[in-house]
Design an enzyme around this catalytic site. Structure first.
Site, PDB file in Angstrom:
ATOM      1  N   ASP A   2      -1.163  -6.433  -6.515  1.00 28.34           N
ATOM      2  CA  ASP A   2      -0.638  -7.346  -5.499  1.00 28.34           C
ATOM      3  C   ASP A   2      -1.414  -8.653  -5.448  1.00 28.34           C
ATOM      4  O   ASP A   2      -2.478  -8.777  -6.047  1.00 28.34           O
ATOM      5  CB  ASP A   2      -0.641  -6.667  -4.112  1.00 28.34           C
ATOM      6  CG  ASP A   2      -1.914  -5.874  -3.840  1.00 28.34           C
ATOM      7  OD1 ASP A   2      -2.926  -6.113  -4.514  1.00 28.34           O
ATOM      8  OD2 ASP A   2      -1.889  -5.016  -2.935  1.00 28.34           O
ATOM      9  N   ASN A  35      -3.343   2.572   7.542  1.00 28.42           N
ATOM     10  CA  ASN A  35      -2.004   3.025   7.939  1.00 28.42           C
ATOM     11  C   ASN A  35      -1.271   3.728   6.796  1.00 28.42           C
ATOM     12  O   ASN A  35      -0.077   3.984   6.882  1.00 28.42           O
ATOM     13  CB  ASN A  35      -1.173   1.838   8.452  1.00 28.42           C
ATOM     14  CG  ASN A  35      -0.960   0.759   7.380  1.00 28.42           C
ATOM     15  OD1 ASN A  35      -1.357   0.938   6.236  1.00 28.42           O
ATOM     16  ND2 ASN A  35      -0.332  -0.336   7.760  1.00 28.42           N
ATOM     17  N   HIS A  78      -0.944   2.530   3.697  1.00 32.63           N
ATOM     18  CA  HIS A  78      -0.299   1.690   2.677  1.00 32.63           C
ATOM     19  C   HIS A  78      -0.988   1.851   1.323  1.00 32.63           C
ATOM     20  O   HIS A  78      -2.177   2.160   1.242  1.00 32.63           O
ATOM     21  CB  HIS A  78      -0.199   0.221   3.113  1.00 32.63           C
ATOM     22  CG  HIS A  78      -1.478  -0.558   3.119  1.00 32.63           C
ATOM     23  ND1 HIS A  78      -1.846  -1.377   4.160  1.00 32.63           N
ATOM     24  CD2 HIS A  78      -2.473  -0.680   2.208  1.00 32.63           C
ATOM     25  CE1 HIS A  78      -2.997  -1.961   3.877  1.00 32.63           C
ATOM     26  NE2 HIS A  78      -3.404  -1.548   2.703  1.00 32.63           N
ATOM     27  N   GLU A  96       3.827  -1.312   3.056  1.00 34.85           N
ATOM     28  CA  GLU A  96       3.522  -0.926   4.431  1.00 34.85           C
ATOM     29  C   GLU A  96       4.435   0.220   4.871  1.00 34.85           C
ATOM     30  O   GLU A  96       5.448   0.498   4.221  1.00 34.85           O
ATOM     31  CB  GLU A  96       3.732  -2.149   5.343  1.00 34.85           C
ATOM     32  CG  GLU A  96       2.852  -3.353   4.998  1.00 34.85           C
ATOM     33  CD  GLU A  96       1.394  -3.206   5.417  1.00 34.85           C
ATOM     34  OE1 GLU A  96       0.967  -2.082   5.770  1.00 34.85           O
ATOM     35  OE2 GLU A  96       0.668  -4.220   5.393  1.00 34.85           O
TER      36      GLU A  96
HETATM   37  C1  F6R Z   1      -5.574  -3.939  -2.844  1.00 34.76           C
HETATM   38  C2  F6R Z   1      -4.550  -3.106  -2.249  1.00 34.76           C
HETATM   39  C3  F6R Z   1      -4.718  -2.433  -0.930  1.00 34.76           C
HETATM   40  C4  F6R Z   1      -6.114  -1.863  -0.704  1.00 34.76           C
HETATM   41  C5  F6R Z   1      -6.209  -1.232   0.682  1.00 34.76           C
HETATM   42  C6  F6R Z   1      -7.615  -0.762   0.995  1.00 34.76           C
HETATM   43  O1  F6R Z   1      -5.150  -4.474  -4.092  1.00 34.76           O
HETATM   44  O2  F6R Z   1      -3.527  -2.990  -2.834  1.00 34.76           O
HETATM   45  O3  F6R Z   1      -3.764  -1.411  -0.812  1.00 34.76           O
HETATM   46  O4  F6R Z   1      -6.407  -0.916  -1.677  1.00 34.76           O
HETATM   47  O5  F6R Z   1      -5.814  -2.165   1.664  1.00 34.76           O
HETATM   48  O6  F6R Z   1      -8.452  -1.870   1.114  1.00 34.76           O
HETATM   49  P1  F6R Z   1     -10.037  -1.704   1.265  1.00 34.76           P
HETATM   50  O7  F6R Z   1     -10.523  -1.125  -0.008  1.00 34.76           O
HETATM   51  O8  F6R Z   1     -10.545  -3.097   1.488  1.00 34.76           O
HETATM   52  O9  F6R Z   1     -10.253  -0.797   2.422  1.00 34.76           O
END
Ligand code: F6R
Length: 233
Positions: A64, A130, A132, A137
């Site tokens: 992403d 959450n 994701h 989401e």
């Molecule tokens: C990042 C991504 C997100 C993160 C998730 C956890 O490329 O796709 O899904 O893996 O938000 O983020 P952290 O590791 O910062 O808790």
């Protein structure tokens, strides 16, 4: 239940295990790696930078990218990947969605076409509080492909720590869809810290539901979850 759960309390050992899994992939001829950003990946990329792993014959595709900030912005995922990994460990080719494209819908479609032209041998995932994965989401269809997404307030708040204020956190992103992620041959998800407990429990014990995107992984044949959370507690 096909998700393989590996509980490793000590973080250094957990990240060593992640490096080991990536090394096995390389040794088995994998050359296309799906990568993730986020705080969870920092110790992993640090270990890879210090390793003798060589990705110069490999392709990387990231999950992403934010929409509406320049690729040169220090918090763009392109900058994150350059700093944390690519500058030290260059790949033959590294792709991220272009969040600066004039037409982001078209960019999402182009990215999906790119993904379909590749076979992802391996996909690295973090997990949102959450549930994701990528920026898919809660409520995202499991049939979704790469798309433009409006970030939820919960995700924007969680990511505000990387910006000067919440107002600066982008409101949209381009993300691989759930279907795009599930096409990877092997998926390794890293979930570290108490904040991830509820989402991890849903993945391991919960019903498969689009309300908690990570539960889609129960339908994939080859998922390894590395966590420091003891779910019996
Ligand atoms: C990042 C991504 C997100 C993160 C998730 C956890 O490329 O796709 O899904 O893996 O938000 O983020 P952290 O590791 O910062 O808790």
């Amino acid at each position: 239940m096909v998700v393989k759960l590996e509980v490793i309390n000590e973080l250094d050992s957990l990240y060593n295990r992640a490096v080991e899994l990536i090394t096995e992939q390389l040794n088995n001829g994998a050359n296309t790696f799906g990568l993730a950003t986020g705080g969870t990946m920092l110790p992993l990329y640090e270990k890879i930078r210090q390793s003798d792993l060589d990705f110069s014959n490999c392709i990387s595709v990231n999950l992403d990218e934010y929409v509406g900030i320049a690729q040169s912005h220090p918090e763009s995922y392109r900058s994150f990947m350059n700093t944390q990994l690519f500058d030290a460990k260059p790949f033959k080719q590294s792709y991220l969605p272009n969040g600066e494209a004039n037409n982001v819908q078209e960019e999402a479609q182009n990215y999906e076409n790119l993904l379909k032209s590749l076979t992802l041998d391996f996909q690295l995932l973090g997990i949102g509080e959450n549930g994701h994965i990528g920026f898919n989401e809660p409520g995202t269809a499991f049939t979704s492909e790469t798309h433009v997404v409006k970030l939820t307030e919960s995700t924007r708040k969680a990511n505000a720590r990387f910006f000067d204020s919440i107002d600066e956190v982008p409101k949209e992103a381009i993300t691989m869809g759930i279907a795009s992620i599930l096409r990877a041959k092997c998926i390794v998800l890293i979930a570290v810290g108490e904040k991830k407990r509820a989402a991890l429990e849903a993945l391991v014990y919960g019903e498969v539901t689009e309300d908690i995107p990570v539960t889609c992984l129960q339908q994939h044949p080859n998922v390894i979850v590395l966590t420091d959370l003891d779910l019996s507690k």
